[in-house]
Design a protein around this motif. Structure first.
Motif, PDB file in Angstrom:
ATOM      1  N   TYR A  92      12.994  18.891  29.697  1.00  0.00           N
ATOM      2  CA  TYR A  92      12.865  20.211  29.089  1.00  0.00           C
ATOM      3  C   TYR A  92      13.284  20.125  27.622  1.00  0.00           C
ATOM      4  CZ  TYR A  92      12.269  21.901  33.819  1.00  0.00           C
ATOM      5  OH  TYR A  92      11.787  22.099  35.092  1.00  0.00           O
ATOM      6  N   VAL A  93      12.431  20.635  26.757  1.00  0.00           N
ATOM      7  CA  VAL A  93      12.704  20.639  25.316  1.00  0.00           C
ATOM      8  C   VAL A  93      12.996  22.075  24.897  1.00  0.00           C
ATOM      9  CG1 VAL A  93      11.809  20.154  23.012  1.00  0.00           C
ATOM     10  CG2 VAL A  93      11.173  18.675  24.945  1.00  0.00           C
ATOM     11  N   VAL A  94      14.207  22.318  24.396  1.00  0.00           N
ATOM     12  CA  VAL A  94      14.579  23.652  23.919  1.00  0.00           C
ATOM     13  C   VAL A  94      14.736  23.599  22.403  1.00  0.00           C
ATOM     14  CG1 VAL A  94      16.279  25.508  23.977  1.00  0.00           C
ATOM     15  CG2 VAL A  94      15.751  24.244  26.069  1.00  0.00           C
ATOM     16  N   PRO A  95      13.866  24.281  21.656  1.00  0.00           N
ATOM     17  CA  PRO A  95      14.029  24.330  20.199  1.00  0.00           C
ATOM     18  C   PRO A  95      15.301  25.110  19.841  1.00  0.00           C
ATOM     19  CG  PRO A  95      11.786  24.922  20.847  1.00  0.00           C
ATOM     20  CD  PRO A  95      12.624  24.945  22.091  1.00  0.00           C
ATOM     21  N   ASN A  96      16.215  24.467  19.151  1.00  0.00           N
ATOM     22  CA  ASN A  96      17.441  25.147  18.737  1.00  0.00           C
ATOM     23  C   ASN A  96      17.156  25.862  17.417  1.00  0.00           C
ATOM     24  OD1 ASN A  96      20.078  25.900  19.214  1.00  0.00           O
ATOM     25  ND2 ASN A  96      20.945  24.197  18.066  1.00  0.00           N
ATOM     26  N   LEU A  97      16.352  26.910  17.532  1.00  0.00           N
ATOM     27  CA  LEU A  97      15.852  27.659  16.385  1.00  0.00           C
ATOM     28  C   LEU A  97      16.049  29.147  16.624  1.00  0.00           C
ATOM     29  CD1 LEU A  97      12.495  25.692  15.999  1.00  0.00           C
ATOM     30  CD2 LEU A  97      14.529  25.422  14.557  1.00  0.00           C
ATOM     31  N   ALA A  98      16.053  29.919  15.541  1.00  0.00           N
ATOM     32  CA  ALA A  98      16.375  31.340  15.630  1.00  0.00           C
ATOM     33  C   ALA A  98      15.230  32.191  16.164  1.00  0.00           C
ATOM     34  CB  ALA A  98      16.800  31.863  14.257  1.00  0.00           C
ATOM     35  N   TYR A  99      13.998  31.737  15.984  1.00  0.00           N
ATOM     36  CA  TYR A  99      12.861  32.575  16.358  1.00  0.00           C
ATOM     37  C   TYR A  99      11.649  31.691  16.636  1.00  0.00           C
ATOM     38  CZ  TYR A  99      11.424  31.696  11.537  1.00  0.00           C
ATOM     39  OH  TYR A  99      11.069  31.079  10.369  1.00  0.00           O
ATOM     40  N   ARG A 100      10.634  32.307  17.184  1.00  0.00           N
ATOM     41  CA  ARG A 100       9.387  31.605  17.475  1.00  0.00           C
ATOM     42  C   ARG A 100       8.484  31.697  16.250  1.00  0.00           C
ATOM     43  NH1 ARG A 100       6.587  29.854  21.926  1.00  0.00           N
ATOM     44  NH2 ARG A 100       4.317  30.025  21.857  1.00  0.00           N
ATOM     45  N   GLY A 101       8.300  30.585  15.563  1.00  0.00           N
ATOM     46  CA  GLY A 101       7.513  30.581  14.346  1.00  0.00           C
ATOM     47  C   GLY A 101       6.854  29.234  14.125  1.00  0.00           C
ATOM     48  N   PHE A 102       6.544  28.939  12.873  1.00  0.00           N
ATOM     49  CA  PHE A 102       5.771  27.749  12.528  1.00  0.00           C
ATOM     50  C   PHE A 102       6.427  26.458  13.017  1.00  0.00           C
ATOM     51  CE2 PHE A 102       4.824  24.326   9.432  1.00  0.00           C
ATOM     52  CZ  PHE A 102       3.458  24.197   9.662  1.00  0.00           C
ATOM     53  N   VAL A 103       7.748  26.357  12.870  1.00  0.00           N
ATOM     54  CA  VAL A 103       8.428  25.118  13.263  1.00  0.00           C
ATOM     55  C   VAL A 103       8.339  24.909  14.769  1.00  0.00           C
ATOM     56  CG1 VAL A 103      10.629  23.890  13.338  1.00  0.00           C
ATOM     57  CG2 VAL A 103       9.987  25.157  11.286  1.00  0.00           C
TER      58      VAL A 103
END
Length: 277
Positions: free
Chosen positions: A73-84
């Motif tokens: 499982y890959v969890v993006p440690n990012l603030a929001y769903r966007g380009f990155v």
């Protein structure tokens, strides 16, 4: 996070990759992603837990290739769903969608791309608890006080702007009484112009940033007026403690980025579980 949440499904034979943007100018051992990986690893929920980065070592592709398990499982440690999270990260990992089937030297592997940690429904509550805890410990009154939330912002799309404003609006649902203003690094209203928004006697600056890299440790506090080279400032930030100063008759309090909060480890786990429903 003293104990693991009650498991919904057995994840003990799966791997977890916390995928972050990273910052080449930040010392790796201090990153929030590594801290959360260690916390989750110690819970024993997954067979393997690692952190990887887009812009610094260890790179996410190398980390993923080093996880020799049939399910990851890959969890993006990012603030929001966007380009990155929707473009750069999947491209770096050669992912084809929410679930990618691939053949590795160790056999078949299924890789699940989860939603970013900042999209978890508990994010606003976690943010509010941090602010309220600071107000209580530093005896900041509700009156003549303002909260300034700082988001990243982007000229590429409106996702950061809209998501940060939504989080800021939701703070009142969890006990935040003072007025809340939203500012950004890369689009107006800019954090450096925060005085245009409030002249309250007490101003709490709350970065809605998941990384503890350059933005949260240097750029944002410097734009506010803090001396980011001060040993006291650096020490308090590294221990996830607020910094404060008095300037032009105002008491300014700067919180560490939200991503540093220990509670974020549980939100990362929640993103995995949400992908299973």
């Amino acid at each position: 996070m003293s104990k693991p949440p009650s498991p919904i499904l057995d994840l003990s034979h799966t791997g977890l990759l916390i995928a972050a943007h990273g910052s080449p100018s930040t010392k790796g051992g201090r990153t929030s992603s590594r801290k959360h990986a260690e916390t989750i690893r110690n819970l024993g929920l997954f067979a393997d837990v690692r952190a990887g980065f887009l812009t610094e070592k260890p790179f996410i592709k190398d980390v993923l290739d080093g996880i020799h398990l049939p399910e990851v499982y890959v969890v993006p440690n990012l603030a929001y769903r966007g380009f990155v999270s929707t473009t750069k990260l999947p491209q770096a990992l050669n992912l084809t969608g929410e679930v990618t089937e691939r053949i590795t030297p160790n056999g078949h592997q299924r890789v699940h791309l989860c939603d970013p940690v900042g999209t978890d429904p508990s994010t606003a509550k976690t943010f509010a608890v941090r602010i309220l805890s600071t107000m209580d410990s530093l005896k900041v009154p509700d009156t003549d006080t303002a909260i300034v939330v700082i988001g990243h912002g982007s000229g590429r799309g409106r996702e950061s702007f809209e998501h940060t404003n939504r989080i800021a609006r939701d703070l009142s649902r969890f006990g935040i009484i003072p007025p809340v203003f939203t500012t950004f690094l890369e689009e107006p209203p800019f954090i450096k112009n925060w005085r245009d928004l409030t002249r309250a006697k007490n101003v709490i600056f709350a970065p809605y940033l998941i990384s503890d890299g350059f933005h949260g440790s240097e750029e944002v506090p410097r734009d506010i007026g803090f001396n980011t080279k001060s040993e006291i400032f650096i020490e308090r930030l590294s221990h996830v403690q607020p910094n404060e100063m008095n300037q032009d008759g105002q008491r300014l309090i700067y919180l560490p980025p939200l991503g540093d909060a220990p509670e974020m480890a549980e939100l990362i786990i929640n993103r995995v579980r949400a992908s299973l429903t």
